[in-house]
Every structure is written in C-alpha cells, then in structure tokens.
Design a protein around this motif. Structure first.
Motif, PDB file in Angstrom:
ATOM      1  N   THR A   3      -0.881   8.844  28.015  1.00 21.09           N
ATOM      2  CA  THR A   3      -2.089   8.462  27.289  1.00 21.09           C
ATOM      3  C   THR A   3      -3.177   8.157  28.305  1.00 21.09           C
ATOM      4  O   THR A   3      -2.875   7.734  29.424  1.00 21.09           O
ATOM      5  N   VAL A  29      -2.757   3.607  23.812  1.00 17.85           N
ATOM      6  CA  VAL A  29      -1.560   2.962  23.291  1.00 17.85           C
ATOM      7  C   VAL A  29      -1.802   1.465  23.402  1.00 17.85           C
ATOM      8  O   VAL A  29      -2.098   0.951  24.489  1.00 17.85           O
ATOM      9  N   ASP A 135      -2.407   4.291  19.115  1.00 22.77           N
ATOM     10  CA  ASP A 135      -0.971   4.155  18.852  1.00 22.77           C
ATOM     11  C   ASP A 135      -0.632   2.679  19.024  1.00 22.77           C
ATOM     12  O   ASP A 135      -0.439   2.199  20.140  1.00 22.77           O
ATOM     13  N   VAL A 166       5.431   4.495  29.175  1.00 25.72           N
ATOM     14  CA  VAL A 166       4.104   4.997  28.830  1.00 25.72           C
ATOM     15  C   VAL A 166       3.375   5.255  30.142  1.00 25.72           C
ATOM     16  O   VAL A 166       3.217   4.331  30.950  1.00 25.72           O
TER      17      VAL A 166
END
Length: 599
Positions: A3, A29, A135, A166
């Motif tokens: 991301t 996120v 998200d 992530v």
C-alpha cells in the motif's frame, strides 16, 4: 500486501490522514488495536480550522460533524464553584460580547464546536469504513515496523501467533501519547510531566438545569478539586489529579469514584459509565520523521488539556502532510519535501504547548487564593517521580500521597459559606475570573498560526502581531488564507473551496494581466492555477481588496493546504521575475519548475 501508506492508530489524526489521502486518490491501510472507538471521552473542543480541514475531504461530512455540537447558547458558560450546592462563585460567558461573536462568525464558514470524542470517533470510523480506498483493520496490533530507504515493512498481529505483513511507502504513527512506533524508532519526547490525572465519565439528569448547565465547572471541595466537563445527553466527565499510581483513584478507580462522586455531586443521582487515568505533560518528539516513519498527533506532541489544542493539532498535522505525501507518491516531488512537515509544524505545536502550559499555570491566579495551585501540584508530581520515592513500596507511598492530597484540598473549606472570610474570598476569585479568558477563547491561535519554512517567502514587512484571543486576517506568507465569500456561477462559495489541492493557486483581481504569466509558468511540478477574485458578482469588492492586502493588480500565491506561499502588490509584468525567483529558490529544491521565456 502493499500500500502507498500504512497508518497506525485510528484516532482523529489517523482517520483524518486516511480520509484526506483518499480524497486525493491514495490508498491506505488503517490499523487500530481497538475493535470499537474509545467510549471514555478525551477531547471535546473541535475548532473551526479543524472543520475547515474536514470540509476539504467532504463538505457534507464537515457539516454533519458541526451539527453534532450543541447550540452555542447552551455551551457558553465557564464557571467556578466551591461546593456545587453553594452556587457559582463566578463565570465567563463566551457569548457576552456579541460584536466579537459576529466578527468570528465572518472569519470561517464554521464556529468552534463542543463534541465529545466518544461522539466524534464513531462518525470518523464510519467515514473511513465507507471509503473504498481505505482498508480499515480493527483489533490488530503492530508487532514491528522496519523502515528502509526504499520501503517500510509493518508486521501486524491479529491473534496470538497470527501475523501478516503490510509493505508501505510510508508509515504514519498516529498511535497516541505512548506511541510504541515512536519508542521503537528511538525517538525521544522532551518536556515536563505536570500531573497524573484520573477521570470519571458519568450520567446525571439532575445535576444542572438544562438552561444553566456550564460547559466547564472548576470545583474546589475538601473531597475533590478538579474540572467538570459537560457533554451531550446529561453526561459529564470529572477530572482530578493524583500523585502516585498506587492511590485508589488509579488502582481501584471504579470503587474510588463510586465513593467520591456522591460527596462531590451533593446527593444528585448519577450512573458511572467509565473511568480512566492519563498523564498531563507538555512534551514534543525530538524529530517528527525517521526515514519512512512520520509521527502525527499525540505521538509527536502532547499538551495539557488547558486550551483544547490536542485533537485539533493532530488534524492539522494530517492536513500539512497529506498534500506533501501526494506530491511525493505521484513522483512530482522529491521525498525531501516531507522534511518540511517537521520544519513547519514544530514551531506551531510549540506555540500550542506554550499556550496550554500558560493556561494551566494561569489558573493559579484563582487557585492561589484558596491555597491550591497547579505549580505546587507539578512540584509534588516531580518529587514523587524521583528515584527514592519510586523505590519505596507503593503500599507505603500511596497513603502518604493521599494524605498530602487531602491536606491540600482541605484548604478549600475556606470557600464554604459558613467559613470566616468566605464572602470576601469568593468575591476576590470572582474578580480574578475574567483574567482566564485566553484559556477559553483562542481564535487568534486557531487561525493565526504561520507555517514558516523553505516553502514560504520571507518578507521585509513586519510579521503580523500574534494574538491568542483575536484573529486578524492576513495574507502574510505562511498564514492561512483569510476566509472570503465569493460569487461563482450564481452561488456563494468560500475562497478555500476554490483552491487547487495539487497545485499552487494564484488569487488576483487582475486576471487578464496575470493569466499569461501563469500560462508561461505551466509546470509538471506543483503548477500554478489562476483564481479570479474579480468574478465575484455582488460581493463587496472593496472589502475583498482590503482583505487580500495586495491591491488591484497584485497577487497571492496559496499552497494546496490553504497557507500563503508568496504575495506581491506589484503588477504581473513587474512581479513576474520575483515569482520565478521564488519558485526556483524555494520550490525548486523539491519540485521541477520549468520557467518559460520572458513575456
């Protein structure tokens, strides 16, 4: 997964950052350890500048938040009491000056609002839930963040032994005052601890009449000295200080408040909702950026609650950073642009911190008359934090701390109507109360802060005087663009609604002369777009010319976040070299700005 931005902490700063980035088309996120918003209230002051920033995300969203605030005539009283049953010693009426109120109403489409964070946060969470580019992951913990020159790797835990990764270009640490991300990065917080605070959130339908319920009530009684904050639906939060973590207020808080509230409330019914503790500090991180990690909100700076700057400064952090992240992620700007976040925000939060501390100790102008001061509290708190007291068993120190606290609060008996000299003492306090106005009216700081730094022109003209209470609109470089109502296509709009969120906006009354200059400056970097102030219909042109401070032929160059970058009173022809020089010397280090040949 990957991301562009990972945001740790879904408080006001984190949610605002996610929403502003989504408005710019940037995915993020958003990670939070809670499964639902914190119910125990923290902040309650939402200033007009914060609502302006949320308006940038969505006017409908900002309007819905503003509508949560009670009418101003219901939250206008700041009062001081001995015992609540003895009546008010004195008050500040925030609506006592209609002329000032009218001036403030003209300085923004919004007014300061009083919205408990327990009401605000569900609205912010609902907004991020509705954004497809966000998200939002609840109930997760960040195990570690590894930041390199090319990428950041965030290890996220959702259950014992269950982790995921992530990968992000940048990580925003919005994880609060005790920020694990900040601590893991080895970033220190500098500044004093002022007090340890305990609080109770409760409902009482009979405590005050609906038409005479103070927003804030300072209470001085032998059982408790503290501040009572009124919230919607007959809810209140009562805060008081303590000295040691083994005192009952911290260790057995629910029992403490169940026993204490009946004494303070004078027999009024109540239902205790929740309790909490926190540490009042005035501390700032030694840096706001560590490679790909950026600190926002309480993770970067902590203030006393005396001023209401905490939540609002976090929202401002997100606003300052969002457009810069956008430019860097689009490849329009060098990553070094993100260094200006610290450069610009640090002086502003220092002002907020100084004012909050000043407000905190200015309360001693009242407290000293009773013999109970925040200065004495700060000194006692620091003594308790020293090595020797901290080495002693809590069962030994806590009773001593409680006895010292009760001894101090006992001095408030002098305010009881039956005490000798009580009437004179109460009168002296009433006469001192107007001196507290800066604590509660800070329009000058809300709107008047400047973002100084390498993106802002340095003028030889005198810097505007900075006043805490009164805001004087100005287009001085670094200042927020003054709010002005303009006419566009038959409707009235704020000049802030005409800002280009990716480019520099040049406001002028002489668009015919400036248009070829702007066209010649077309650039792949920030770029410049023209805003014609003369297309204003029946709006008072003379008032606009005065407000913008550049005459009929000058121009004001405004950044995507609404802060002035540069201005001139000269004509387009005469000022073009100065504009080109400004872009080359101030923005050229971060953006590529090709300059066209002379006109």
């Amino acid at each position: 997964m990957t991301t562009p931005v990972a945001i740790v902490g879904a408080g006001p700063a984190g949610t605002t950052a996610a929403l502003l980035l989504a408005r710019r088309g940037i995915r993020s996120v958003l990670l939070d350890r809670r499964t639902s918003p914190l119910f125990h209230p923290a902040a309650h002051v939402v200033n007009a500048r914060t609502l302006e920033i949320w308006n940038e995300y969505s006017p409908a969203f900002a309007a819905s938040i503003a509508a949560m605030s009670p009418p101003h005539e219901e939250v206008n009283l700041i009062s001081w009491f001995g015992d609540l049953s003895d009546g008010t010693i004195g008050s500040i009426d925030l609506l006592s000056d209609p002329e000032r109120k009218a001036v403030v109403e003209g300085q923004s489409p919004y007014m300061v609002s009083h919205i408990g964070q327990h009401i605000l946060m569900p609205a912010l969470w609902n907004a991020v839930d509705a954004e497809p580019l966000i998200d939002f992951r609840r109930g997760v913990t960040v195990e570690s963040v590894e930041s390199t020159s090319s990428r950041a790797r965030v290890v996220v835990g959702s259950a014992p032994g269950d982790t995921s990764e992530v990968c992000a270009d940048y990580v925003l640490a919005c994880d609060g005052a005790n920020s694990p991300l900040r601590n893991a990065a080895g970033i220190s917080m500098n500044g004093p601890v002022l007090a340890n605070m305990g609080s109770a959130f409760f409902t009482s339908t009979s405590l005050f009449p609906d038409d005479a319920r103070p927003l804030l009530s300072w209470i001085y009684t032998p059982d408790l000295c503290g501040v009572l904050i009124a919230h919607a639906d007959h809810r209140y939060i009562l805060m008081t200080a303590y000295l040691h973590p083994h005192q009952d207020i911290a260790r057995n808080s629910r029992q403490f408040w169940q026993e204490t509230l009946p004494k303070v409330l004078g027999g009024h019914e109540f239902e205790l909702e929740s309790t909490g503790t926190w540490v009042m500090t005035s501390q700032t991180a030694d840096r706001f950026r560590d490679n790909r990690l950026l600190l926002l909100g309480d993770a970067a700076h902590r203030f006393p609650h005396t001023g209401g700057f905490g939540l609002n400064s976090g929202v401002q952090d997100a606003h300052n950073l969002a457009w810069k992240l956008d430019a860097v992620l689009r490849g329009a700007a060098d990553p070094s642009l993100l260094d200006t976040y610290d450069t610009e925000r640090r002086p502003v939060v220092r002002k907020f911190a100084d004012q909050s501390v000043s407000n905190h100790f200015r309360m001693d102008d009242i407290g000293k008359r009773v013999g109970i001061t925040n200065l004495a509290l700060a000194k006692a708190t620091q003594v308790m934090a020293r090595r020797l007291p901290s080495m002693l068993p809590g069962r030994v120190v806590a009773p001593l701390a409680t006895a010292a606290t009760r001894s101090q609060m006992g001095r408030s008996r002098r305010l009881q109507p039956s005490a000798d000299g009580s009437a004179r003492l109460r009168q002296q306090i009433a006469e001192a109360i107007p001196g507290q106005v800066e604590h509660f009216v800070s329009t000058g700081l809300q709107f008047g802060y400047l973002h100084d730094g390498p993106l802002t022109a340095q003028e030889k003209t005198a810097r505007p005087a900075e006043d805490v209470v009164d805001y004087v609109p100005t287009t001085y470089p670094g200042a927020r663009l003054p709010h002005a109502v303009l006419s566009r296509d038959g409707r009235l709009v704020s000049d802030h609604d005409l800002l280009d969120r990716n480019m520099l906006s040049l406001f002028t009354f002489d668009s015919a002369a400036w248009s070829p200059v702007v066209d010649a400056l077309a650039a792949p970097g920030p770029g410049v777009t023209l805003v014609d102030l003369d297309a204003s219909g029946d709006v008072d042109r003379d008032a606009l010319v005065t407000l913008f401070e550049v005459g009929d032929c000058g121009a004001v160059l405004v950044r995507p976040d609404g802060h002035v970058a540069w201005r001139t009173t000269s004509s387009a022809h005469d000022a073009r070299p100065a504009l080109v020089d400004f872009l080359e010397t101030h923005w050229g280090a971060y953006f590529t700005v090709p300059v066209a040949p002379s006109i």
